[in-house]
Design an enzyme around this catalytic site. Structure first.
Site, mmCIF file in Angstrom:
data_model
loop_
_atom_site.group_PDB
_atom_site.id
_atom_site.type_symbol
_atom_site.label_atom_id
_atom_site.label_comp_id
_atom_site.label_asym_id
_atom_site.label_seq_id
_atom_site.Cartn_x
_atom_site.Cartn_y
_atom_site.Cartn_z
ATOM 1 N N ASP A 140 0.859 -1.191 0.000
ATOM 2 C CA ASP A 140 0.000 0.000 0.000
ATOM 3 C C ASP A 140 0.891 1.236 0.000
ATOM 4 O O ASP A 140 1.724 1.394 0.908
ATOM 5 C CB ASP A 140 -0.824 -0.026 1.296
ATOM 6 C CG ASP A 140 -2.232 0.438 1.089
ATOM 7 O OD1 ASP A 140 -2.574 0.872 -0.025
ATOM 8 O OD2 ASP A 140 -3.006 0.352 2.068
ATOM 9 N N GLU A 167 -14.218 -0.306 -0.978
ATOM 10 C CA GLU A 167 -14.351 -0.267 0.492
ATOM 11 C C GLU A 167 -15.593 0.513 0.914
ATOM 12 O O GLU A 167 -15.816 1.652 0.460
ATOM 13 C CB GLU A 167 -13.094 0.363 1.125
ATOM 14 C CG GLU A 167 -13.201 0.436 2.656
ATOM 15 C CD GLU A 167 -11.890 0.699 3.374
ATOM 16 O OE1 GLU A 167 -10.831 0.712 2.735
ATOM 17 O OE2 GLU A 167 -11.951 0.882 4.608
HETATM 18 O O1 KIV Z 1 -4.672 -0.540 4.459
HETATM 19 C C1 KIV Z 1 -5.487 -1.479 4.371
HETATM 20 O O2 KIV Z 1 -5.504 -2.402 5.183
HETATM 21 C C2 KIV Z 1 -6.429 -1.444 3.256
HETATM 22 C C3 KIV Z 1 -7.526 -2.466 3.234
HETATM 23 C C4 KIV Z 1 -8.576 -2.109 4.204
HETATM 24 C C5 KIV Z 1 -8.083 -2.637 1.874
HETATM 25 O O3 KIV Z 1 -6.334 -0.597 2.419
#
Ligand code: KIV
Length: 297
Positions: A96, A195
């Site tokens: 991410d 989400e």
């Molecule tokens: O950061 C995270 O855990 C996420 C998920 C909720 C999709 O983006």
């Protein structure tokens, strides 16, 4: 508890490829994604047959104890991702991209994404939002790295969205989300996280795009589902959010184990003889007689 089944087509030793992921959705198989932030957790998820390990910026709250995902830094996310990638053999590892690592420019976004691939071993990266994010997605993809999109409740912009609440609950907002889903596919995303949105909206987006959608609080009609490690395993205090199913109460299990350890230490029940190292009797005698020290001295 749900019985775990693995698709026959997947060999546990092979890295899942993007075409395989797409084919599996074509065959009607649902994709399983879970967050993980360290090597042992990623290894467990991989062994359990999870398809995608998301090193979510949720680490900023679940692991680092913050109240939002905004402060977690690129360097912190690189550490979590490197650890998770080391524990993973088959699952795709998606890193991410944290707030601030891709907002300023396409060049910045590409530089950050390359660090995830080169320094941390990520297979792909995830970015939140549409709008300006679309050009970042195109730039990262052009640099050769697969990108996962993320729309609906995008926690990095929770303040702008009016807090942590479901999105797309008016007809106009729902339409916008469908358009954003289409735009993310056009920009080159191989998959899109949906989400916190009404199930009907997520279903419409899933039907409107040809890439897999992964839902969290977005109903059953997505191509797959994701949960956050700490939510799924019961590692956070307080009741879980509405969209979470908690599959274990590891928080209670860990607390009980720690209480037992503390009690054993305090009573002297731990360590026992079998937990300690011995030494040859003659050496012990010489040691106790002080001969070793006197010879040196
Ligand atoms: O950061 C995270 O855990 C996420 C998920 C909720 C999709 O983006």
């Amino acid at each position: 508890m749900t019985e775990i089944s693995r698709p026959d087509s997947i060999s546990p030793a092979q890295k899942l490829t993007l075409p395989e992921l797409q084919d599996r959705v074509g065959r009607g198989e649902r994709i399983v994604m879970v967050t993980a932030y360290d090597a042992p957790s990623a290894r467990l998820a991989d062994e359990a047959g999870v398809d995608i390990i998301l090193v979510g910026d949720s680490a900023g709250t679940t692991v680092l104890g913050g109240s939002s995902t905004v402060p977690v830094t690129l360097d912190e996310m690189l550490v979590f991702t490197r650890a998770a990638a080391r524990g993973t053999r088959r699952a795709l590892v998606v890193a991410d991209m944290p707030f601030g690592s891709y907002q300023v420019s396409d060049d910045d976004a590409v530089r950050s994404a390359i660090r995830f691939a080169k320094e941390a071993g990520a297979d792909a990266v995830k970015l939140e939002g549409a709008g300006r994010t679309l050009s970042r997605i195109g730039a990262i993809r052009d640099a050769g790295l697969p990108v996962m999109g993320h729309i609906g409740l995008t926690p990095q912009s929770a303040t702008l969205l009016g807090g942590y609440k479901a999105q797309g609950r008016t007809a106009a907002a729902a339409r916008r989300l469908v358009e954003e889903g289409r735009a993310l596919e056009r920009a080159g995303c191989f998959s899109i996280v949906l989400e916190a949105m009404p199930a009907a909206v997520a279903a419409e987006i899933t039907a409107a795009v040809s890439v897999p959608t992964i839902g969290i609080g977005a109903g059953r009609e997505c191509s797959g589902q994701v949960l956050v490690w700490h939510d799924l395993l019961g590692l956070l205090p307080g009741p879980p959010a509405r969209f979470v199913r908690q599959y274990a109460d590891l928080g209670a299990t860990i607390r009980r184990a720690l209480e037992a350890f503390a009690a054993d230490v305090r009573s002297g029940a731990f360590p026992e003889e079998r937990h300690t190292y011995g030494m040859p009797e003659a050496e012990r005698q010489r040691f106790e007689d002080g001969r070793v020290t006197s010879r040196r001295g």
